[in-house]
Design a protein around this motif. Structure first.
Motif, PDB file in Angstrom:
ATOM      1  N   ALA A   1       7.027  47.879 -35.437  1.00 52.11           N
ATOM      2  CA  ALA A   1       5.654  48.568 -35.358  1.00 52.11           C
ATOM      3  C   ALA A   1       4.418  47.502 -35.892  1.00 52.11           C
ATOM      4  O   ALA A   1       3.689  47.470 -35.227  1.00 52.11           O
ATOM      5  CB  ALA A   1       5.626  49.571 -36.100  1.00 52.11           C
ATOM      6  N   GLN A   2       4.843  46.836 -37.047  1.00 59.51           N
ATOM      7  CA  GLN A   2       3.808  46.052 -37.442  1.00 59.51           C
ATOM      8  C   GLN A   2       3.282  45.139 -36.539  1.00 59.51           C
ATOM      9  O   GLN A   2       2.220  44.456 -36.679  1.00 59.51           O
ATOM     10  CB  GLN A   2       4.230  45.433 -38.939  1.00 59.51           C
ATOM     11  CG  GLN A   2       4.203  46.532 -39.910  1.00 59.51           C
ATOM     12  CD  GLN A   2       4.833  45.781 -41.467  1.00 59.51           C
ATOM     13  OE1 GLN A   2       5.430  44.930 -41.258  1.00 59.51           O
ATOM     14  NE2 GLN A   2       4.372  46.660 -42.485  1.00 59.51           N
ATOM     15  N   GLN A   3       4.280  44.319 -35.755  1.00 55.57           N
ATOM     16  CA  GLN A   3       4.024  43.476 -34.714  1.00 55.57           C
ATOM     17  C   GLN A   3       2.997  43.983 -33.971  1.00 55.57           C
ATOM     18  O   GLN A   3       2.269  43.012 -33.247  1.00 55.57           O
ATOM     19  CB  GLN A   3       5.368  43.070 -34.171  1.00 55.57           C
ATOM     20  CG  GLN A   3       6.389  42.522 -35.063  1.00 55.57           C
ATOM     21  CD  GLN A   3       7.735  42.110 -34.281  1.00 55.57           C
ATOM     22  OE1 GLN A   3       8.072  42.413 -33.016  1.00 55.57           O
ATOM     23  NE2 GLN A   3       8.700  41.397 -35.081  1.00 55.57           N
ATOM     24  N   HIS A   4       2.732  45.114 -33.449  1.00 57.13           N
ATOM     25  CA  HIS A   4       2.085  45.785 -32.604  1.00 57.13           C
ATOM     26  C   HIS A   4       0.628  46.539 -33.319  1.00 57.13           C
ATOM     27  O   HIS A   4       0.122  47.188 -32.648  1.00 57.13           O
ATOM     28  CB  HIS A   4       2.972  46.614 -31.772  1.00 57.13           C
ATOM     29  CG  HIS A   4       3.714  45.894 -30.722  1.00 57.13           C
ATOM     30  ND1 HIS A   4       3.443  45.015 -29.812  1.00 57.13           N
ATOM     31  CD2 HIS A   4       5.293  46.122 -31.152  1.00 57.13           C
ATOM     32  CE1 HIS A   4       4.761  44.545 -29.372  1.00 57.13           C
ATOM     33  NE2 HIS A   4       5.773  45.169 -30.147  1.00 57.13           N
ATOM     34  N   GLY A   5       0.882  46.391 -34.642  1.00 55.91           N
ATOM     35  CA  GLY A   5      -0.501  46.971 -35.298  1.00 55.91           C
ATOM     36  C   GLY A   5      -0.218  48.697 -35.358  1.00 55.91           C
ATOM     37  O   GLY A   5      -1.339  49.150 -35.249  1.00 55.91           O
ATOM     38  N   ILE A   6       0.982  49.045 -35.280  1.00 55.62           N
ATOM     39  CA  ILE A   6       1.196  50.765 -35.098  1.00 55.62           C
ATOM     40  C   ILE A   6       1.242  51.185 -36.441  1.00 55.62           C
ATOM     41  O   ILE A   6       1.903  50.567 -37.628  1.00 55.62           O
ATOM     42  CB  ILE A   6       2.353  50.852 -34.580  1.00 55.62           C
ATOM     43  CG1 ILE A   6       2.391  50.470 -33.006  1.00 55.62           C
ATOM     44  CG2 ILE A   6       2.632  52.469 -34.496  1.00 55.62           C
ATOM     45  CD1 ILE A   6       3.562  50.488 -32.440  1.00 55.62           C
ATOM     46  N   TYR A   7       0.567  52.038 -36.900  1.00 55.98           N
ATOM     47  CA  TYR A   7       0.515  53.066 -38.186  1.00 55.98           C
ATOM     48  C   TYR A   7       1.869  53.554 -38.408  1.00 55.98           C
ATOM     49  O   TYR A   7       2.583  54.253 -37.408  1.00 55.98           O
ATOM     50  CB  TYR A   7      -0.295  53.853 -38.108  1.00 55.98           C
ATOM     51  CG  TYR A   7      -0.490  54.786 -39.732  1.00 55.98           C
ATOM     52  CD1 TYR A   7      -1.448  54.417 -40.320  1.00 55.98           C
ATOM     53  CD2 TYR A   7       0.150  55.897 -39.661  1.00 55.98           C
ATOM     54  CE1 TYR A   7      -1.727  55.311 -41.265  1.00 55.98           C
ATOM     55  CE2 TYR A   7       0.266  56.601 -41.043  1.00 55.98           C
ATOM     56  CZ  TYR A   7      -0.856  56.232 -41.955  1.00 55.98           C
ATOM     57  OH  TYR A   7      -0.863  57.127 -42.940  1.00 55.98           O
ATOM     58  N   VAL A   8       2.514  53.392 -39.391  1.00 55.29           N
ATOM     59  CA  VAL A   8       4.126  54.098 -39.629  1.00 55.29           C
ATOM     60  C   VAL A   8       3.857  55.053 -40.808  1.00 55.29           C
ATOM     61  O   VAL A   8       3.506  54.782 -41.994  1.00 55.29           O
ATOM     62  CB  VAL A   8       5.009  52.802 -40.080  1.00 55.29           C
ATOM     63  CG1 VAL A   8       6.513  53.720 -40.259  1.00 55.29           C
ATOM     64  CG2 VAL A   8       5.273  51.961 -38.830  1.00 55.29           C
ATOM     65  N   HIS A   9       4.541  56.132 -40.560  1.00 55.24           N
ATOM     66  CA  HIS A   9       4.589  57.249 -41.532  1.00 55.24           C
ATOM     67  C   HIS A   9       6.016  57.538 -41.669  1.00 55.24           C
ATOM     68  O   HIS A   9       6.837  57.624 -40.557  1.00 55.24           O
ATOM     69  CB  HIS A   9       3.640  58.416 -41.226  1.00 55.24           C
ATOM     70  CG  HIS A   9       4.043  59.587 -42.015  1.00 55.24           C
ATOM     71  ND1 HIS A   9       3.760  59.648 -43.278  1.00 55.24           N
ATOM     72  CD2 HIS A   9       4.699  60.830 -41.737  1.00 55.24           C
ATOM     73  CE1 HIS A   9       4.126  60.916 -43.958  1.00 55.24           C
ATOM     74  NE2 HIS A   9       4.882  61.767 -43.078  1.00 55.24           N
ATOM     75  N   VAL A  10       6.718  57.747 -42.826  1.00 52.43           N
ATOM     76  CA  VAL A  10       7.976  58.118 -42.930  1.00 52.43           C
ATOM     77  C   VAL A  10       8.066  59.382 -43.634  1.00 52.43           C
ATOM     78  O   VAL A  10       7.504  59.688 -44.810  1.00 52.43           O
ATOM     79  CB  VAL A  10       8.753  57.134 -43.814  1.00 52.43           C
ATOM     80  CG1 VAL A  10      10.355  57.486 -43.597  1.00 52.43           C
ATOM     81  CG2 VAL A  10       8.600  55.601 -43.239  1.00 52.43           C
ATOM     82  N   ASP A  11       8.739  60.520 -42.785  1.00 49.05           N
ATOM     83  CA  ASP A  11       8.719  61.827 -43.371  1.00 49.05           C
ATOM     84  C   ASP A  11      10.118  61.753 -44.530  1.00 49.05           C
ATOM     85  O   ASP A  11      11.111  61.824 -43.842  1.00 49.05           O
ATOM     86  CB  ASP A  11       9.000  62.599 -42.549  1.00 49.05           C
ATOM     87  CG  ASP A  11       9.291  64.208 -42.896  1.00 49.05           C
ATOM     88  OD1 ASP A  11       9.466  64.274 -43.942  1.00 49.05           O
ATOM     89  OD2 ASP A  11       9.458  65.029 -42.068  1.00 49.05           O
ATOM     90  N   CYS A  12       9.887  61.651 -45.795  1.00 51.28           N
ATOM     91  CA  CYS A  12      10.838  61.759 -46.623  1.00 51.28           C
ATOM     92  C   CYS A  12      11.193  63.068 -47.467  1.00 51.28           C
ATOM     93  O   CYS A  12      11.557  63.225 -48.632  1.00 51.28           O
ATOM     94  CB  CYS A  12      10.949  60.594 -47.904  1.00 51.28           C
ATOM     95  SG  CYS A  12      10.745  58.753 -47.339  1.00 51.28           S
TER      96      CYS A  12
END
Length: 512
Positions: free
Chosen positions: A274-285
């Motif tokens: 995702a970071q390679q494409h500038g995508i925001y990442v959220h992790v539901d923990c």
């Protein structure tokens, strides 16, 4: 010159007794405590037989009892109101710390967490501005930073907020990612959200609330364990960005602990892509977040420090009273997409710690106190070990299931959920049932097992559907359970299944 009394004496208000008036706070605590002790006593008896002290009240009886209450006619005292409440609710409230409760993501609570909930309720502290919260705001801020550091983030650059639960955390995370994408020039209709097919339903609902089109949520294929497939993620991203070019991926929502299988998405690999494409990442923990406190299982959350945000539900696997949850941002600059200023609450010129700047809520309870007292009294390691124990019990349950020939285990547990089903010997010859018919009958029997055990006040278990098949589900969040408790539950399930099969056979014989 006006004269004032040396000591403030509160004036009684007609018909009301406020907390703090004379002895009322002690009396209120004492009376409430007696009511609570009566409810707790059956849970801790030497041979607990039920998850609910009052076995006699069904739906019709309960409805009639509540309908008989005349709200316009008060009882005149707290003691009388508590006596009525005991009959109406407390005596048959579901006990999550009972060894007979194995259903949902509900947990027994720590004594320290209960003390925190009691103190914060008594003081009625709200935390949204400095002149309301003071030290309470600092406590929340410190807990947020401590968990950010536990995940491997830079605590000095991290921030976040306590929330009402994982659903609100997911909503705020998606709101943040949407605002970032819109501020970068993307249109609302072009936005897409990626998540696994096993992601919590609140991801799709949040996208809907935020005005994204129905087709905006794209689910990624999962492997047999229920975790997101990296190969499928790559294909989807390439299709949307490199081939199509008309869409913006606003957020990749990963899951660390799916509701059914407890599966954990490959966070490190997915985040790197995702970071390679500038995508925001959220992790539901919300489910698996307590692994941060585990010495032996923390590695399952490897890569969490790379995410833009992650959520934690302390009222699940951290054994805290509801509600107690948080959303944590890796970078405090994310707040620029959330913060709204008001001159009467949190003006831009105010440099003090105003937590309204961080949350979608305005008025908020001091929920952080529950966790703060648990961390200070018991320590993070004790909380982590308690959740580790829940996962061990789930593994024991899976092994025990193999000892019952009439039970079928779906898959080896990842965390503390166990899915299985009762496989009956269907009445009639095998040729009399098609595969579809067999599945329908088996589903009905498993549904009936759950209802029978609940209605008899013997056991609370959950159920779910996987590929058209009904599975029974243990969700284990009670570290005090034993193998004997699990064996007892499985024996009850098999006995109920046999009983339901007999009923079905009798019905078919009558129909014939």
């Amino acid at each position: 010159m006006d004269s004032y009394p040396q000591k403030f004496v509160p004036q009684a208000q007609p018909g009301l007794q406020f907390l703090g008036d004379g002895y009322s706070h002690q009396h209120a605590l004492s009376s409430a405590g007696q009511t609570l002790n009566q409810a707790l006593a059956p849970t801790f008896s030497p041979s607990p037989e039920t998850f609910c002290p009052n076995k006699d009240l069904g739906v019709d009886e309960l409805s009639a009892a509540f309908n008989a209450v005349e709200i316009d006619t008060p009882l005149g005292s707290l003691d009388e109101a508590l006596k009525e409440l005991n009959d109406l609710w407390v005596s048959h409230a579901i006990r999550y710390d009972s060894p007979r409760y194995l259903a949902h993501l509900n947990c027994p609570i720590t004594a320290a967490g209960f003390a925190g909930a009691t103190i914060s309720a008594g003081l009625n502290t709200a935390v949204e501005s400095w002149d309301q919260g003071r030290g309470a705001a600092i406590i929340e801020d410190q807990i947020i930073k401590w968990f950010a550091a536990s995940a491997g983030m830079n605590a000095n650059n991290a921030t976040g907020t306590f929330t009402s639960g994982g659903t609100q955390s997911n909503l705020q995370a998606l709101y943040t990612s949407r605002e970032k994408a819109l501020n970068s020039g993307s249109s609302l209709d072009s936005l897409r959200v990626l998540c696994s097919a096993e992601a919590h339903y609140s991801i799709a609902r949040s996208a809907h609330i935020l005005g994204l089109p129905k087709e905006a949520v794209i689910t990624i294929e999962c492997d047999s364990s229920g975790a997101l497939k990296i190969s499928s993620l790559r294909r989807t991203i390439n299709s949307l960005i490199e081939t199509d070019g008309k869409h913006t991926i606003a957020c990749l929502a990963l899951t660390a602990g799916t509701t059914d299988l407890g599966a954990i998405d490959p966070i490190a690999q997915a985040t790197q892509i995702a970071q390679q494409h500038g995508i925001y990442v959220h992790v539901d923990c919300a489910y698996g977040g307590a692994l941060l406190l585990s010495d032996k299982n923390q590695k399952l959350l490897s890569g969490l420090h790379q995410a833009n945000s992650f959520s934690l539900d302390f009222h699940k696997t951290f054994f805290q009273p509801v509600a107690c949850s948080a959303l944590i941002y890796r970078d405090l600059t994310e707040l620029e997409h959330v913060t709204w200023h008001s001159d009467y609450l949190n003006p831009e010129t105010d440099t003090r710690l105003n937590l309204a700047n961080r949350s979608l809520q305005t008025t908020r309870r001091f929920d952080a106190l529950k966790l703060w007292l648990s961390l200070r009294a018991d320590g993070p390691k004790a909380l982590g070990q308690a959740f580790d124990r829940c996962c061990e019990i789930a593994t024991d349950a899976a092994e025990l299931i193999h000892e019952f020939p009439e039970l079928e285990l779906l898959t080896t547990p990842t965390l503390s959920t166990v899915l299985f089903r009762f496989l009956p010997s269907l009445p009639g010859s095998p040729s009399s049932h098609t595969c579809m018919r067999e599945t329908e009958v088996i589903n009905k029997i498993n549904d009936a097992i759950r209802r029978q055990l609940f209605n008899a006040n013997e056991l609370v278990i959950a159920s779910t559907r996987r590929n058209g098949k009904t599975y029974l589900k243990f969700t284990i969040l009670n570290p005090r359970l034993t193998k004997d408790d699990i064996r007892y539950a499985l024996e009850k399930i098999c006995a109920a299944g046999t009983d339901e099969c007999a009923k079905l056979q009798s019905k078919e014989e009558i129909d014939d």
